[in-house]
Design a protein around this motif. Structure first.
Motif, PDB file in Angstrom:
ATOM      1  N   GLU A 330       0.815  -1.215   0.000  1.00  0.00           N
ATOM      2  CA  GLU A 330       0.000   0.000   0.000  1.00  0.00           C
ATOM      3  C   GLU A 330       0.851   1.269   0.000  1.00  0.00           C
ATOM      4  OE1 GLU A 330      -3.130   0.835   3.063  1.00  0.00           O
ATOM      5  OE2 GLU A 330      -3.689  -1.192   2.391  1.00  0.00           O
ATOM      6  N   GLN A 331       1.915   1.201   0.806  1.00  0.00           N
ATOM      7  CA  GLN A 331       2.779   2.377   0.923  1.00  0.00           C
ATOM      8  C   GLN A 331       3.446   2.724  -0.416  1.00  0.00           C
ATOM      9  OE1 GLN A 331       5.396   1.771   4.123  1.00  0.00           O
ATOM     10  NE2 GLN A 331       5.714   3.970   4.466  1.00  0.00           N
ATOM     11  N   ILE A 332       3.760   1.698  -1.196  1.00  0.00           N
ATOM     12  CA  ILE A 332       4.370   1.933  -2.514  1.00  0.00           C
ATOM     13  C   ILE A 332       3.330   2.550  -3.447  1.00  0.00           C
ATOM     14  CG2 ILE A 332       5.358   0.807  -4.549  1.00  0.00           C
ATOM     15  CD1 ILE A 332       6.776  -1.128  -2.647  1.00  0.00           C
ATOM     16  N   GLU A 333       2.114   2.072  -3.362  1.00  0.00           N
ATOM     17  CA  GLU A 333       1.047   2.642  -4.195  1.00  0.00           C
ATOM     18  C   GLU A 333       0.870   4.123  -3.863  1.00  0.00           C
ATOM     19  OE1 GLU A 333      -2.695   0.562  -4.224  1.00  0.00           O
ATOM     20  OE2 GLU A 333      -3.470   1.979  -5.719  1.00  0.00           O
ATOM     21  N   PHE A 334       0.831   4.426  -2.568  1.00  0.00           N
ATOM     22  CA  PHE A 334       0.621   5.806  -2.144  1.00  0.00           C
ATOM     23  C   PHE A 334       1.751   6.706  -2.648  1.00  0.00           C
ATOM     24  CE2 PHE A 334       1.340   9.281   0.862  1.00  0.00           C
ATOM     25  CZ  PHE A 334       0.115   9.935   0.767  1.00  0.00           C
ATOM     26  N   THR A 335       2.986   6.307  -2.360  1.00  0.00           N
ATOM     27  CA  THR A 335       4.141   7.146  -2.728  1.00  0.00           C
ATOM     28  C   THR A 335       4.232   7.316  -4.246  1.00  0.00           C
ATOM     29  OG1 THR A 335       5.250   6.150  -0.840  1.00  0.00           O
ATOM     30  CG2 THR A 335       6.621   7.467  -2.304  1.00  0.00           C
ATOM     31  N   THR A 336       3.993   6.235  -4.971  1.00  0.00           N
ATOM     32  CA  THR A 336       4.095   6.286  -6.436  1.00  0.00           C
ATOM     33  C   THR A 336       3.052   7.210  -7.034  1.00  0.00           C
ATOM     34  OG1 THR A 336       4.923   4.027  -6.407  1.00  0.00           O
ATOM     35  CG2 THR A 336       4.097   4.843  -8.516  1.00  0.00           C
ATOM     36  N   LYS A 337       1.844   7.142  -6.487  1.00  0.00           N
ATOM     37  CA  LYS A 337       0.767   7.976  -7.043  1.00  0.00           C
ATOM     38  C   LYS A 337       0.883   9.447  -6.632  1.00  0.00           C
ATOM     39  CE  LYS A 337      -2.605   4.449  -8.130  1.00  0.00           C
ATOM     40  NZ  LYS A 337      -3.837   3.756  -7.730  1.00  0.00           N
ATOM     41  N   GLN A 338       1.711   9.746  -5.655  1.00  0.00           N
ATOM     42  CA  GLN A 338       1.932  11.143  -5.262  1.00  0.00           C
ATOM     43  C   GLN A 338       2.669  11.914  -6.361  1.00  0.00           C
ATOM     44  OE1 GLN A 338      -0.072  11.881  -2.737  1.00  0.00           O
ATOM     45  NE2 GLN A 338       1.489  12.653  -1.346  1.00  0.00           N
ATOM     46  N   THR A 339       3.574  11.243  -7.062  1.00  0.00           N
ATOM     47  CA  THR A 339       4.364  11.942  -8.095  1.00  0.00           C
ATOM     48  C   THR A 339       4.085  11.399  -9.505  1.00  0.00           C
ATOM     49  OG1 THR A 339       6.158  10.404  -7.678  1.00  0.00           O
ATOM     50  CG2 THR A 339       6.316  12.559  -6.594  1.00  0.00           C
ATOM     51  N   ARG A 340       3.541  10.210  -9.587  1.00  0.00           N
ATOM     52  CA  ARG A 340       3.182   9.596 -10.877  1.00  0.00           C
ATOM     53  C   ARG A 340       4.313   9.670 -11.901  1.00  0.00           C
ATOM     54  NH1 ARG A 340      -2.224   8.477 -10.944  1.00  0.00           N
ATOM     55  NH2 ARG A 340      -2.043   7.979 -13.158  1.00  0.00           N
ATOM     56  N   LYS A 341       5.533   9.295 -11.458  1.00  0.00           N
ATOM     57  CA  LYS A 341       6.673   9.323 -12.390  1.00  0.00           C
ATOM     58  C   LYS A 341       6.548   8.231 -13.447  1.00  0.00           C
ATOM     59  CE  LYS A 341      10.009  11.111  -9.085  1.00  0.00           C
ATOM     60  NZ  LYS A 341      11.104  10.787  -8.152  1.00  0.00           N
ATOM     61  N   ILE A 342       6.877   8.578 -14.683  1.00  0.00           N
ATOM     62  CA  ILE A 342       7.015   7.570 -15.720  1.00  0.00           C
ATOM     63  C   ILE A 342       8.409   7.697 -16.330  1.00  0.00           C
ATOM     64  CG2 ILE A 342       4.548   7.376 -16.277  1.00  0.00           C
ATOM     65  CD1 ILE A 342       5.080   9.193 -18.718  1.00  0.00           C
ATOM     66  N   GLY A 343       8.864   6.644 -16.985  1.00  0.00           N
ATOM     67  CA  GLY A 343      10.216   6.650 -17.563  1.00  0.00           C
ATOM     68  C   GLY A 343      10.197   6.200 -19.011  1.00  0.00           C
ATOM     69  N   LEU A 344       9.923   7.165 -19.892  1.00  0.00           N
ATOM     70  CA  LEU A 344       9.909   6.856 -21.320  1.00  0.00           C
ATOM     71  C   LEU A 344      11.325   7.026 -21.879  1.00  0.00           C
ATOM     72  CD1 LEU A 344       8.375   6.273 -23.979  1.00  0.00           C
ATOM     73  CD2 LEU A 344       7.963   8.728 -24.174  1.00  0.00           C
ATOM     74  N   GLY A 345      11.786   6.031 -22.614  1.00  0.00           N
ATOM     75  CA  GLY A 345      13.139   6.102 -23.182  1.00  0.00           C
ATOM     76  C   GLY A 345      13.183   5.565 -24.593  1.00  0.00           C
ATOM     77  N   VAL A 346      14.391   5.236 -25.019  1.00  0.00           N
ATOM     78  CA  VAL A 346      14.567   4.762 -26.396  1.00  0.00           C
ATOM     79  C   VAL A 346      15.383   3.474 -26.422  1.00  0.00           C
ATOM     80  CG1 VAL A 346      14.477   7.083 -27.370  1.00  0.00           C
ATOM     81  CG2 VAL A 346      16.694   6.117 -26.728  1.00  0.00           C
ATOM     82  N   MET A 347      15.206   2.731 -27.494  1.00  0.00           N
ATOM     83  CA  MET A 347      16.119   1.621 -27.818  1.00  0.00           C
ATOM     84  C   MET A 347      16.366   1.678 -29.324  1.00  0.00           C
ATOM     85  SD  MET A 347      13.569  -1.617 -27.289  1.00  0.00           S
ATOM     86  CE  MET A 347      11.833  -1.523 -27.726  1.00  0.00           C
ATOM     87  N   GLY A 348      17.337   0.877 -29.774  1.00  0.00           N
ATOM     88  CA  GLY A 348      17.628   0.886 -31.207  1.00  0.00           C
ATOM     89  C   GLY A 348      18.344   2.152 -31.681  1.00  0.00           C
ATOM     90  N   TRP A 349      18.952   2.876 -30.741  1.00  0.00           N
ATOM     91  CA  TRP A 349      19.647   4.111 -31.136  1.00  0.00           C
ATOM     92  C   TRP A 349      20.808   3.813 -32.102  1.00  0.00           C
ATOM     93  CZ3 TRP A 349      20.011   8.914 -32.243  1.00  0.00           C
ATOM     94  CH2 TRP A 349      21.229   9.609 -32.193  1.00  0.00           C
TER      95      TRP A 349
END
Ligand code: UDP
Length: 570
Positions: A330-349
């Motif tokens: 639950e604590q991870i859900e709470f903390t994660t939803k406070q900032t809602r970080k996502i990590g979009l990146g690339v491959m095949g560069w």
């Protein structure tokens, strides 16, 4: 669908749902449908009248065209009971037995679901200090790391993948010298990547050859001084010997901490690309840049319109993942939803550079890296701002250091992951790494050999009537295209592999991507076996001066059992 044979194999072995006998009960297509449907369903949470089937089709197309893929746990678990979709977690470890063993338990639950965990051990009191409750002596962070390591070893992640950990110790912790050498024996603490947490103050002291303080984490008092340059050289020496530990620059992680009021960032996920607050998690996804290249007037260039569309849908996808994710705590859900970080990146560069005929180790490639990543981060932010208009900004937005005029749905947008498995599924080079080898010879069970040739090299050689199996065998043996003297000069120049590229160019490429990435960049700077300690030290200093958030190096042949070899049969 355009999956190659390796991609099919990986998906069948590790990603498709299986029955009790281990036989797949879904097809590859079924897997992508399952994922698209589960992730699109989040749209209905925001708007009951939304046409989720349309969104589902969009996500399905994006994945099956291999334009964008979410991190492995999302592919494995979306739409299933487990439903844990994130690759990255950071857990707190406080200086108490309760906290240490609570972290081990939490890590076990995360590993079981396919996620990786990072920890800072800097709060643990040093070896030999007193334990008030028992009058005994403390065993120190390294002995506890061994317990974490054993726990990880015991849970082989339910058959999907082995647990991965990152262990971090601050440079001013009294046990730092033991930490630097604790993986000198390759068979110890094998489920951990290690990084020393460096500070700007330490780097300045090392440059000036001055002493710095070791601080008792319990009392905050200085207990001893060490010469910063001597300690810096010890880190260099250990990394030169077998690639560990890496280094991270803590002040830089915290300069980009979007919510400093919530506390300090002390650790990253296992491969270093995702700094997080304690109990925060993040889901990653990568755009396959080889699918973003188009023909124009006889040459190949990036299709910026297609890239923009893909970024927009990818941000939508990753924001939905936060919604439908089933969190291990639950604590991870709470903390994660406070900032809602996502990590979009690339491959095949690296593969896209080959397609465009640009050598990886050139100024042109470095500049194009900056352009691509600026574009992705900018368009990604715009997409997140659009989402905020209908879904609202992340809860801590007002408290964050982000510009307050444009509410954003996600606290961070971009991260460059290693894409170890995703790049196999996507059939492209991994992350922003150069191509390691262009030709592999694979031994098949019946004793025959199979040649595996980089498809871009193969197409180019075939176009010029130069392709032959004998030539491929020579490339496999030599380990590099650049060594084959009779090949045309432009082919030898463009088709560079990891060991043709100087460590300086490895760092410059990492720094180019880092400058426009919210989180961090996963990259290994590769050295030849003959590289000296001084070469390693120079790269560390360069990474620091060019603004990288950390570095990992590897000197060829420095571990007995390395994963990839050139000039040898795989
Ligand atoms: N990871 C993990 N175990 C693994 C591989 C990866 O826990 O065996 C986590 C770890 O946090 C890593 C992140 O997934 O930093 C991304 O790794 P990668 O991009 O290679 O994963 P992929 O999605 O390609 O499987």
């Amino acid at each position: 669908m355009k999956l190659n044979a390796n991609a099919e194999t990986v998906l069948k072995q590790r990603y498709l749902i299986k029955d009790e006998d281990g036989n797949p009960v879904e097809t590859v297509d079924g897997m992508f449908r399952r994922v698209a449907k589960a992730i699109a369903s989040a749209d209905a949470l925001h708007d009951k009248n939304t046409d989720t089937e349309k969104v589902e089709a969009l996500f399905y197309d994006m994945m099956t065209n291999l334009e964008f893929l979410p991190n492995s746990p999302t592919l494995m678990n979306a739409g299933r009971d487990l439903g844990q979709l994130s690759a990255c977690f950071v857990l707190p470890v406080e200086d108490s037995m309760e906290s240490i063993f609570e972290a081990i338990k939490q890590a076990a639950l995360i590993h079981k679901s396919g996620g990786g965990t990072g920890f800072s051990f800097s709060r643990l009191r040093q070896e030999g200090s007193t334990v008030n409750s028992t009058g005994g002596v403390a065993s120190g962070p390294i002995s506890f790391m061994k317990v974490f390591n054993m726990a990880t070893e015991a849970i082989k992640q339910g058959g999907s993948r082995r647990g991965a950990n990152m262990g971090i110790l601050r440079i001013d912790h009294p046990d730092i010298l033991k930490f630097i050498d604790c993986k000198a024996d390759n068979t110890e603490i094998t489920n951990f990547n290690l990084s020393v947490g460096l500070t700007e103050e330490f780097m300045k002291a090392a440059e000036a050859g001055k002493d710095y303080d070791l601080v008792d984490p319990h009392t905050g008092k200085m207990i001893k001084q060490l010469n910063a340059r001597t300690v810096f050289n010890k880190i260099v020496d250990a990394a030169w010997r077998n690639g560990e530990p890496g280094i991270i620059f803590l002040d830089r992680l915290n300069r980009d901490n979007i919510v400093p009021e919530q506390g300090k960032i002390e650790a990253t996920n296992p491969c270093g690309e995702q700094p997080l607050l304690p109990h925060e998690s993040c889901n990653l996804g990568s755009i396959n840049l080889t699918q973003m290249v188009k023909e124009e007037n006889g040459s190949r260039v990036f299709d910026w319109d297609k890239l923009e569309r893909t970024v927009k849908h990818a941000v939508h996808f990753l924001d939905n993942v936060i919604e439908v994710n089933k969190y291990p705590l639950e604590q991870i859900e709470f903390t994660t939803k406070q900032t809602r970080k996502i990590g979009l990146g690339v491959m095949g560069w690296a593969d896209s550079l080959l397609m465009m005929g640009i050598p990886y180790n050139t100024e042109e490639a470095v500049q194009l890296a900056e352009k691509v990543m600026t574009f992705i981060t900018e368009k990604g932010r715009q997409a997140s701002q659009e989402l905020a208009q209908s879904r609202g900004a992340f809860p801590l937005f007002k408290q964050s250091i982000l510009p307050q005029d444009k509410p954003q749905r996600n606290g961070t947008i971009t991260t460059i992951a290693p894409t170890g498995t995703l790049s196999i599924i996507g059939g492209c080079s991994s992350g922003v790494e150069p191509v390691f080898a262009y030709v592999f010879i694979r031994n098949i069970m019946d004793g025959t050999e199979m040649l595996e040739v980089n498809p871009i090299l193969k197409a180019e050689l075939e176009k010029r009537g130069l392709y032959s199996e004998a030539l491929m065998r020579r490339i496999a043996q030599e380990g590099a295209v650049s060594h084959i003297k009779e090949l045309p000069e432009d082919i030898r120049r463009v088709f560079v592999s990891t060991h043709d590229i100087s460590p300086e160019y490895h760092v410059r490429m990492q720094a180019a991507f880092q400058r426009h990435t919210d989180n961090a960049v996963s990259k290994t700077v590769n050295f030849s076996n003959e590289a000296t300690r001084d070469d390693v030290a120079k790269v560390y200093s360069l990474a620091f001066s060019l603004g990288c958030k950390g570095v990992t190096i590897y000197r060829d042949g420095s571990r007995d059992e390395q994963v990839l070899n050139i000039g040898k049969v795989k």
